[in-house]
Scaffold this motif. Structure first.
Motif, PDB file in Angstrom:
ATOM      1  N   ARG A   1      34.431 140.035  11.722  1.00 31.50           N
ATOM      2  CA  ARG A   1      34.035 139.050  10.718  1.00 31.50           C
ATOM      3  C   ARG A   1      34.689 139.312   9.371  1.00 31.50           C
ATOM      4  N   SER A   2      34.639 140.568   8.920  1.00 30.84           N
ATOM      5  CA  SER A   2      35.239 140.849   7.618  1.00 30.84           C
ATOM      6  C   SER A   2      36.743 140.647   7.664  1.00 30.84           C
ATOM      7  N   MET A   3      37.343 140.895   8.825  1.00 29.59           N
ATOM      8  CA  MET A   3      38.790 140.766   8.899  1.00 29.59           C
ATOM      9  C   MET A   3      39.201 139.304   8.989  1.00 29.59           C
ATOM     10  N   GLU A   4      38.432 138.512   9.708  1.00 23.36           N
ATOM     11  CA  GLU A   4      38.727 137.085   9.734  1.00 23.36           C
ATOM     12  C   GLU A   4      38.636 136.520   8.313  1.00 23.36           C
ATOM     13  N   ALA A   5      37.578 136.919   7.607  1.00 19.48           N
ATOM     14  CA  ALA A   5      37.417 136.437   6.245  1.00 19.48           C
ATOM     15  C   ALA A   5      38.519 136.985   5.339  1.00 19.48           C
ATOM     16  N   HIS A   6      38.835 138.228   5.539  1.00 19.02           N
ATOM     17  CA  HIS A   6      39.929 138.833   4.781  1.00 19.02           C
ATOM     18  C   HIS A   6      41.209 137.999   4.936  1.00 19.02           C
ATOM     19  N   LEU A   7      41.493 137.657   6.196  1.00 15.06           N
ATOM     20  CA  LEU A   7      42.704 136.891   6.458  1.00 15.06           C
ATOM     21  C   LEU A   7      42.657 135.536   5.750  1.00 15.06           C
ATOM     22  N   GLN A   8      41.525 134.871   5.871  1.00 11.54           N
ATOM     23  CA  GLN A   8      41.456 133.532   5.289  1.00 11.54           C
ATOM     24  C   GLN A   8      41.541 133.584   3.770  1.00 11.54           C
ATOM     25  N   LEU A   9      40.876 134.562   3.169  1.00  7.94           N
ATOM     26  CA  LEU A   9      40.933 134.669   1.712  1.00  7.94           C
ATOM     27  C   LEU A   9      42.341 135.053   1.267  1.00  7.94           C
ATOM     28  N   ASP A  45      35.256 141.701  -7.863  1.00  5.92           N
ATOM     29  CA  ASP A  45      34.239 140.925  -8.566  1.00  5.92           C
ATOM     30  C   ASP A  45      33.145 140.448  -7.626  1.00  5.92           C
ATOM     31  N   VAL A  46      33.550 140.206  -6.379  1.00  4.20           N
ATOM     32  CA  VAL A  46      32.599 139.645  -5.425  1.00  4.20           C
ATOM     33  C   VAL A  46      32.706 140.409  -4.120  1.00  4.20           C
ATOM     34  N   VAL A  47      31.571 140.854  -3.628  1.00  2.00           N
ATOM     35  CA  VAL A  47      31.531 141.460  -2.304  1.00  2.00           C
ATOM     36  C   VAL A  47      30.824 140.474  -1.398  1.00  2.00           C
ATOM     37  N   ILE A  48      31.438 140.122  -0.289  1.00  2.00           N
ATOM     38  CA  ILE A  48      30.792 139.205   0.644  1.00  2.00           C
ATOM     39  C   ILE A  48      30.518 139.961   1.943  1.00  2.00           C
ATOM     40  N   THR A  49      29.254 140.087   2.266  1.00  2.00           N
ATOM     41  CA  THR A  49      28.891 140.766   3.507  1.00  2.00           C
ATOM     42  C   THR A  49      28.601 139.711   4.560  1.00  2.00           C
ATOM     43  N   CYS A  50      28.660 140.130   5.817  1.00  2.00           N
ATOM     44  CA  CYS A  50      28.540 139.154   6.893  1.00  2.00           C
ATOM     45  C   CYS A  50      27.242 139.306   7.676  1.00  2.00           C
ATOM     46  N   GLU A  51      26.347 140.140   7.185  1.00  2.00           N
ATOM     47  CA  GLU A  51      25.136 140.417   7.953  1.00  2.00           C
ATOM     48  C   GLU A  51      24.156 141.048   6.986  1.00  2.00           C
ATOM     49  N   GLU A  52      22.864 140.794   7.169  1.00  2.00           N
ATOM     50  CA  GLU A  52      21.891 141.324   6.209  1.00  2.00           C
ATOM     51  C   GLU A  52      21.886 142.845   6.182  1.00  2.00           C
ATOM     52  N   ARG A  53      22.102 143.424   7.344  1.00  2.00           N
ATOM     53  CA  ARG A  53      22.159 144.875   7.418  1.00  2.00           C
ATOM     54  C   ARG A  53      23.256 145.417   6.491  1.00  2.00           C
ATOM     55  N   LEU A  72      35.600 131.302   2.859  1.00  2.00           N
ATOM     56  CA  LEU A  72      36.712 130.788   2.049  1.00  2.00           C
ATOM     57  C   LEU A  72      36.223 129.662   1.142  1.00  2.00           C
ATOM     58  N   ASP A  73      35.412 128.801   1.714  1.00  2.00           N
ATOM     59  CA  ASP A  73      34.847 127.702   0.926  1.00  2.00           C
ATOM     60  C   ASP A  73      34.092 128.255  -0.281  1.00  2.00           C
ATOM     61  N   LEU A  74      33.259 129.243   0.000  1.00  2.00           N
ATOM     62  CA  LEU A  74      32.469 129.853  -1.071  1.00  2.00           C
ATOM     63  C   LEU A  74      33.374 130.513  -2.102  1.00  2.00           C
ATOM     64  N   ALA A  75      34.362 131.244  -1.611  1.00  2.00           N
ATOM     65  CA  ALA A  75      35.232 131.994  -2.515  1.00  2.00           C
ATOM     66  C   ALA A  75      36.021 131.046  -3.406  1.00  2.00           C
ATOM     67  N   LEU A  76      36.485 129.964  -2.803  1.00  2.00           N
ATOM     68  CA  LEU A  76      37.271 129.016  -3.608  1.00  2.00           C
ATOM     69  C   LEU A  76      36.389 128.395  -4.691  1.00  2.00           C
ATOM     70  N   THR A  77      35.153 128.067  -4.320  1.00  2.00           N
ATOM     71  CA  THR A  77      34.261 127.482  -5.313  1.00  2.00           C
ATOM     72  C   THR A  77      33.975 128.472  -6.433  1.00  2.00           C
ATOM     73  N   LEU A  78      33.682 129.687  -6.035  1.00  2.00           N
ATOM     74  CA  LEU A  78      33.403 130.710  -7.048  1.00  2.00           C
ATOM     75  C   LEU A  78      34.602 130.884  -7.963  1.00  2.00           C
TER      76      LEU A  78
END
Lengths: 756, 290
Positions: free
Chosen positions: B72-80, B180-188, B230-236
């Motif tokens: 998950r973090s890597m997919e997001a990493h790639l997209q960002l 500036d922003v840390v995005i986690t993919c799970e509550e844990r 990505l949607d969130l990151a772009l908005t932020l």
């Protein structure tokens, strides 16, 4: 121009990023460029503030080096803070100040003469503190972090001032007589600022930013400043993370509330993990649980309800108007119910609030299948409106109260006379509340099983008492008693496996039945069987003890029930429980002897009464009977290898002809002849008083059992050869009659002849 | 900009994938709209503009976190990173755990030292068919093109320059090792990040928005989740950039309303509106300190 400058600055920065040791040389080089001037472009100011924040936060160069550079940047920071309106410059400047403050502080601690730099720092500090309450939230969070740093260094770090930790910049480093930074005022300021910090979490939650930012800054303070930890924790534990629950549940508020709750949890979990032995952990745990429940409450409710409209309500659209709180309680229309008709009232009338309603004619009896009824009833009950139900109940209650008031006696009487109403037929309680006297009267007058037809219940109800249970019949009492005994033995069997092995016999030193072991229970039970009722009978009845079983007197029955239990218990696994058998029989024997003795005494004393018919010389009480029964029970199961029979015979307290003759019976099984003989031999050797009986039995055996002759003869030859001699004359007749064993006996006879 | 053509190809690959692979969550964001008109140059550019932040604009620095720094973090990493946002990524687990031949035999590796390539090669050797079938090799192949090895969040030293990661995708802007922003993919992971930041003590005095986006740990959900992130990151980023501009020499006085309030305080708002677009990924947020 500015782009070019930035490019230069960037290359200086990448040098420093490559190796932190370059910072001390780069900072002085950069400062003239980034130092504030009115004609500077905002890009350079931003770059400068960012760079300073980055430089003094960087872990790549040591704090000592930073301390030396720190003083040089104060003027720039102060100028930024005082002159630049741009938010990102301010934010970075405050961040840089937060990093620089402890450094300058320590510098001042070690160099009390440097008043100039401390003044700059103080100016920066007061500038930032001024912003605390007025700046935009983005800046305020940075101020919070600055505040945290100030609190950190202005609170004593280690509790032992003699061993200050020089890496931990704290109030402990400050000497009491410091000219620039007086200890007391620093401490007071630290306290005050901590309070200010803590006030934030109790304040406005509407943007979540300050609250979570503050919560996230407290963890480090608790960890590094034990002095302040309790204060902070108390504050956090008194804090309501779900404060926003009362405001409209907009998506934003939901996010904020969840976030605050989660942040609080992370903070508290961190505190607990860092110090698992902390005594306050229990409280933290409680708080977390409470918070979790509250969260579930808040969010479950919000899921069920439609969210309140978040747009401003102009009051024009009545459909959109928010309901006012005051209106809410009267929302359910009051349940109207006609008053009861005068005169006698049925239960049905009492409970019927709406005589016109369609449910009045609803007859539950129509449902033959209870399942079907359940399927209807449960949803109906679930859908009942709580307030309506309460109203209805109070109406019925008041009806009932007035009804009671208006002369319960007459209605009761009338009621009894009224033919049973259609739906009251079913109302036939098993026990009517009655006072004890009535009950006794009834029991006197009637056979106990025959309940009179109950009259319809009167409305004049006394406070409900549980009716007295009907008296147990003799059979019932006996049945329950038997069950009790049965249970005792059930318990005994379960105790057995665990305890038996561990028992060490105490011999005479032991006290019987002092623990919960099997032996203790056996003792208790066998004494219960033998002694419980012993001596309760009249001496005359004691005479009849022998026949007691047959006469089945009530008082003796319990003993016999216990005896029966013991017998069954032993028979269930007689080989293993032979010790139980022995101790039981010993108890029986002992009791019989005691009884017999007391009977003897009483007959002596009471001879005048003329009751001399007793036969005390012959203590054939329960012992004899029980021993015989047990022998008869066991013998069929005895195998020729069961030497345990010898133990039983040697350890039971008394043997007589009647018991031993059972061995003769046993010897009819050719396999067990040897066992019988060795048992008799054993008894002959080790229980001399029994010798005559033993030999008698043996002789009988010899006479009557041809197959046993050989074994018996071997013993008789030694003990009573004359029997053999007698028999030589008589046996031939038998021999000739039977043929096959004749040879044997002939041989025997020959042998005997030779001996005699 | 040498990476551009590859990225564009990448996006073309990615765009149709979720439609085919994930029936339940409809991909709602506006990001998807120009997908059909991909063939035309102009449209492609527009698409790229929407999803990419020009390099001369202000950029927030992002950090994506999941359990093993693999899916998950890597997919997001790639997209960002593909959107030209500075990105680093981490895992919060104690070890890198990947599915093995059975549930009870996971493949376990150390963080920070085992490279994606060595994991890829090992698994390919172990059972090519199995790990191709369950998508692991594909995932690792993607990952090794992004960065060298999985990194553990707890071992991250904020503020430590990351010059040695210059080959990583999305490195531009993360050289100082701050985010500036840390995005986690799970509550844990969210909890782990907050806790670890407590332990780190916020030495940088730098605020960091920690945001959790709940994503199920499978390839399809990761892909959808990556888009959501990505949607969130772009908005932020958009809002943060607005703040920068509004507060320039001229902007401060003229800006009004939302533009007047800063980036930080608008984050909860942004998350709330984002949440309405992505209701299947419950979000959490906290302002923490790095």
């Amino acid at each position: 121009m500015s782009a070019q400058t930035i490019q230069q600055l960037e290359s200086a920065r990448s040098l420093a990023l490559g190796d932190g040791r370059y910072y001390p040389t780069i900072i002085p080089g950069v400062l003239p460029i980034i130092g504030y001037s009115a004609d500077q472009t905002i890009e350079i100011q931003r770059w400068g503030a960012d760079f300073l924040a980055e430089a003094f936060a960087s872990p790549t160069w040591p704090p000592e080096a930073k301390e030396n550079s720190a003083s040089s940047v104060l003027a720039t920071l102060k100028a930024y803070l005082e002159n630049v309106p741009d938010k990102s410059v301010i934010k970075s400047a405050v961040q840089a100040a937060a990093s620089v403050y402890p450094l300058v502080y320590r510098h001042i601690v070690s160099d009390p003469s440097d008043a100039q730099h401390w003044q700059l720092m103080s100016a920066i500090k007061s500038n930032i503190l001024r912003r605390m309450d007025t700046a935009t939230p983005g800046v305020r969070i940075c101020c919070i972090k600055f505040l945290q740093q100030v609190v950190l260094v202005q609170t004593p770090g280690v509790l032992d001032p003699r061993r200050p930790d020089h890496n931990d910049i704290s109030l402990a480093l400050v000497s009491r007589d410091h000219p620039l930074i007086p200890y007391a005022s620093l401490e007071a300021e630290g306290h005050g600022l901590l309070d200010r910090l803590l006030d934030i979490i109790h304040g406005d939650h509407s943007d979540g930013l300050l609250v979570t930012g503050t919560l996230n800054s407290l963890g480090m303070l608790i960890h590094r400043r034990p002095v302040a930890a309790n204060k902070i924790l108390n504050s956090v534990l008194n804090f309501n993370p779900l404060k926003l629950a009362n405001s409209p549940m907009s998506p934003k508020n939901k996010v904020i509330m969840k976030s605050i709750e989660r942040t609080t949890r992370a903070l508290l979990m961190n505190i607990m993990k860092r110090n698992p032995e902390n005594p306050v952990n229990g409280r933290i745990q409680q708080f977390l649980e409470r918070m979790h429940r509250m969260r579930i409450d808040v969010f479950d409710e919000s899921n069920r309800k439609r969210p309140a409209p978040s747009e401003p309500i102009d009051g024009l659209d009545p459909a959109k108007r928010q309901r006012l709180g005051a209106e809410a309680p009267s929302r359910t229309p009051p349940v109207a119910a006609p008053p009861l008709p005068p005169g006698p009232v049925s239960w049905r009338q009492l409970y019927t609030l709406n005589p016109e309603g369609s449910t009045v004619n609803f007859d539950v009896q129509a449902f033959k299948d209870p399942e079907q009824l359940l399927r209807i009833l449960v949803p109906v009950l679930q859908s009942v409106d709580g307030t309506k139900l309460d109203q209805a109940i109070s109406i019925v209650r008041s009806r009932y109260a007035t009804f009671m008031h208006s002369g319960p006696r007459t209605t009761a009487a009338q009621h009894a006379a009224v033919p049973v109403a259609e739906d009251e037929e079913e109302y036939e309680p098993d026990f009517e509340p009655e006072d004890a006297e009535q009950l006794i009267n009834k029991l006197d007058g009637l056979p106990p099983t025959d309940f009179p037809a109950q009259t319809a219940p009167t409305t004049a109800l006394a406070p409900y008492k549980l009716p007295e249970a009907p008296q147990l019949s003799e059979q019932e009492a006996q049945k329950y008693g038997d069950m009790t005994i049965h249970r005792a033995f059930g318990m005994l069997s379960s105790v057995e496996e665990s305890h038996k092995s561990k028992v060490t016999k105490g011999g005479f030193n032991r006290l019987a039945a002092t623990d919960y072991s099997r032996d203790a229970w056996v003792t208790i039970l066998s004494r219960l069987a033998t002694r419980a009722s012993a001596g309760l009978d009249d001496p005359e009845q004691g005479v009849k003890d022998e026949y007691a079983v047959k006469s089945a007197k009530g008082s003796l029955k319990i003993s016999d029930a216990v005896r029966d239990g013991l017998y069954q218990y032993i028979m269930y696994d007689w080989k293993k429980r032979i010790d139980v058998a022995i101790s039981w029989l010993n108890e029986e024997w002992y009791n019989d002897i005691i009884l017999a003795q007391s009977a003897k005494d009483s007959t002596k004393n009471g001879a005048a009464n003329g009751h001399t018919s007793s036969t005390p010389g012959e203590p054939k009480g329960n012992y004899h009977r029980c021993a015989l029964r047990l022998m008869d029970g066991i013998l069929p199961y005895v195998e020729h290898t069961d030497k345990i029979l010898l133990r039983l015979l040697s350890e039971v307290p008394a043997l007589d002809h009647e018991i031993l003759i059972r061995l003769k019976k046993m010897a009819e099984d050719p396999e067990r002849i040897d066992l019988a003989c060795s048992a008799l031999q054993y008894l002959y050797m080790f229980r001399p008083p029994l010798r005559t009986i033993v030999v008698d039995v043996l002789a009988e055996m010899w006479k009557e059992n041809d197959r046993a002759k050989q074994s018996a003869r071997k013993l008789l030859v030694r003990w009573r050869p004359e029997v053999l001699g007698e028999e030589t004359s008589s046996t031939p007749t038998m021999k000739t009659e039977e043929g096959q064993p004749a040879k044997e006996s002939a041989n025997g006879a020959l042998e005997v002849k030779a001996v005699s | 900009m040498s990476t551009d053509p590859r990225l564009r190809a990448r996006q073309q690959q990615l765009a149709p994938a979720p439609a085919a692979a994930t029936p339940p969550p409809p991909p709602p964001p506006p990001v998807e709209a120009p997908a059909q008109s991909m063939g035309m140059d102009g449209a492609t550019d527009a698409h790229a503009d929407r999803n990419m932040v020009p390099d001369d604009k202000f950029k927030l620095k992002f950090c994506t976190v999941c359990a093993s720094n693999q899916n998950r973090s890597m997919e997001a990493h790639l997209q960002l990173a593909s959107a030209h946002l500075p990105t680093i990524s981490f895992g919060t687990g104690s070890l890198v755990r990947l599915p093995g031949p059975t549930v009870t035999q996971p493949n376990v590796y150390h963080f920070n030292s085992t490279t994606y390539r060595s994991i890829h090669d090992e698994l390919a050797q172990q059972n090519t068919a199995l790990y191709t079938h369950n998508g692991l090799l594909n995932m690792l192949g993607r990952n090794l093109a992004i960065k060298g090895f999985p990194e553990r969040f707890q071992d991250w030293v904020p503020g430590k320059p990351r010059l040695e990661h210059a080959e990583d995708k999305g490195w531009q802007g993360t050289e100082a090792g701050v985010v500036d922003v840390v995005i986690t993919c799970e509550e844990r992971c969210f909890d782990a990040v907050l806790e670890d930041l407590h332990n780190k003590g916020g030495k940088l005095n730098r605020p960091v928005h920690v945001i959790n986006v709940d994503i199920k740990d499978n390839h399809e959900e990761a892909l959808v989740g990556g888009k959501a992130i990505l949607d969130l990151a772009l908005t932020l980023n958009q809002v943060a950039a607005e703040e920068r501009e509004a507060h320039g020499e001229s902007g401060w006085e003229s800006g009004g309303g939302a533009a007047r309030s800063g980036f930080d305080e608008r984050v909860p708002d942004i998350i709330a509106t984002w949440q309405e677009r992505w209701p299947q990924m419950p979000a959490l947020w906290s302002l923490a300190w790095s």
